[in-house]
Write a protein that holds these residues in place. Structure first.
Motif, PDB file in Angstrom:
ATOM      1  N   ILE A 112      41.933  37.117  51.211  1.00 26.39           N
ATOM      2  CA  ILE A 112      40.907  37.623  50.295  1.00 26.39           C
ATOM      3  C   ILE A 112      40.411  38.987  50.753  1.00 26.39           C
ATOM      4  N   ALA A 113      40.267  39.171  52.069  1.00 25.32           N
ATOM      5  CA  ALA A 113      39.849  40.477  52.594  1.00 25.32           C
ATOM      6  C   ALA A 113      40.857  41.561  52.212  1.00 25.32           C
ATOM      7  N   LYS A 114      42.139  41.203  52.241  1.00 25.02           N
ATOM      8  CA  LYS A 114      43.172  42.161  51.839  1.00 25.02           C
ATOM      9  C   LYS A 114      43.061  42.497  50.353  1.00 25.02           C
TER      10      LYS A 114
ATOM     11  N   VAL B 221      41.670  46.145  45.772  1.00 23.65           N
ATOM     12  CA  VAL B 221      40.929  46.413  44.543  1.00 23.65           C
ATOM     13  C   VAL B 221      40.065  47.664  44.701  1.00 23.65           C
ATOM     14  N   LYS B 222      39.424  47.820  45.874  1.00 25.22           N
ATOM     15  CA  LYS B 222      38.554  48.978  46.106  1.00 25.22           C
ATOM     16  C   LYS B 222      39.326  50.300  46.045  1.00 25.22           C
ATOM     17  N   THR B 223      40.560  50.296  46.528  1.00 25.23           N
ATOM     18  CA  THR B 223      41.329  51.548  46.612  1.00 25.23           C
ATOM     19  C   THR B 223      42.219  51.795  45.400  1.00 25.23           C
TER      20      THR B 223
ATOM     21  N   ASP C   7      33.331  38.984  43.024  1.00 28.05           N
ATOM     22  CA  ASP C   7      33.875  37.618  43.066  1.00 28.05           C
ATOM     23  C   ASP C   7      34.656  37.378  44.353  1.00 28.05           C
ATOM     24  N   LEU C   8      35.451  38.370  44.751  1.00 27.22           N
ATOM     25  CA  LEU C   8      36.244  38.228  45.976  1.00 27.22           C
ATOM     26  C   LEU C   8      35.341  38.144  47.213  1.00 27.22           C
ATOM     27  N   ASN C   9      34.287  38.964  47.232  1.00 28.28           N
ATOM     28  CA  ASN C   9      33.343  38.912  48.359  1.00 28.28           C
ATOM     29  C   ASN C   9      32.635  37.557  48.420  1.00 28.28           C
TER      30      ASN C   9
END
Length: 295
Positions: free
Chosen positions: A81-83, A88-90, A52-54
């Motif tokens: 949003i990139a932040k 979320v990934k980490t 969703d963020l992407n």
């Protein structure tokens, strides 16, 4: 008998312990399976949040590219949003964190809709301004062409008026004359008998010419091409010049006017041969030429 009771008690206790152990194993396996299922669910939820963020980030990238000018609010929202994506990934996925990011995704979507509406409004406004500017430019171009046309017309008109207001000769005559003792002038073709040249011309009527004192210049050339009575010169505004024999003045009132003047003979007699007389106006425009011969 007592021994038999003890054996039975041990058997019962062993059976109970077996049941408890089995139940514990079953419960442990169940917990492990539940944990694995939870981890899979949380992993998928995490992937959905990142997706969703992407998607939001891609929409901002597209909006920034389509924007005619760099929009700082769009860029800032895209960078935030990139932040979030990196966070979320980490992060270690858990229900609480994912729920918080899910809520944040909803907030970001609402923010995106608001920003895109503003950008769309600005784009339409800029398009309208650009169209108005182009229309204004076209009108200015038309006005410039029209003004240039007027300048050309006015210039042409001024030239026509200037030409139309210039004086011209309707008649021009040169006569070699001898002056008798009575003062009477008679025509002659003999060089030695000639006392002076009588130069007469008629200025044509011109209603648009400027009335007032005017001056013409007489140029008399002898058979050798020398200017009789030379020594006086005149230069016009364009730099052209002549050496003239005599300057004659008159008052012009827009009506036909006869003018006569005389060129006296130089020291000694006139010489035999062909003579030429030119008449110029005050701008050194040649108005007339006359040729004659003395014997």
């Amino acid at each position: 008998m007592t021994e038999t009771k003890n054996n039975n008690g041990l058997k019962v206790l062993t059976a109970l312990l077996g049941v408890v152990l089995l139940a514990t194993i079953i419960y442990t396996v169940s917990l492990y399976q539940d944990k694995k299922k939870t981890e899979v669910v949380l992993s998928k939820e995490k992937e959905l949040v990142v997706e969703d963020l992407n998607s939001l980030k891609s929409e901002y990238d597209k909006a920034i590219l389509e924007s005619n000018a760099t929009n700082e609010e769009l860029v800032s929202a895209r960078d935030n949003i990139a932040k979030y994506i990196d966070s979320v990934k980490t992060m270690k996925a858990d229900i609480s964190s994912l729920s918080r990011y899910r809520r944040q995704v909803g907030v970001l979507k609402a923010e995106r809709e608001q920003l895109l509406k503003q950008v769309d409004s600005l784009t339409r406004s800029n398009t309208a301004i650009a169209m108005q500017r182009d229309s204004t430019y076209v009108e200015l171009e038309k006005q410039t062409v029209f003004n240039d046309s007027l300048v050309v017309q006015n210039t042409n008109l001024a030239q026509v008026v200037e030409k139309g207001s210039a004086l011209n000769l309707s008649k021009f005559n040169v006569d070699a004359v001898k002056e008798r003792n009575s003062g009477k002038l008679v025509s002659t073709q003999r060089a030695r008998a000639t006392d002076k040249f009588k130069i007469c011309f008629t200025v044509a009527d011109n209603v648009i010419a400027q009335a007032g004192d005017r001056e013409f210049f007489l140029e008399v050339l002898d058979p050798q091409g020398n200017v009789l009575g030379g020594g006086n010169s005149m230069t016009n505004d364009n730099g052209a010049s002549i050496t003239y024999s005599k300057q004659t003045g008159f008052y012009y009132e827009n009506k036909s006017l006869d003018v006569c003047d005389y060129i006296n003979k130089p020291s000694g007699d006139f010489k035999d041969g062909n003579y030429m007389v030119n008449v110029y106006d005050d701008q050194l425009k040649l108005l007339g030429t006359s040729k004659f011969m003395l014997k």
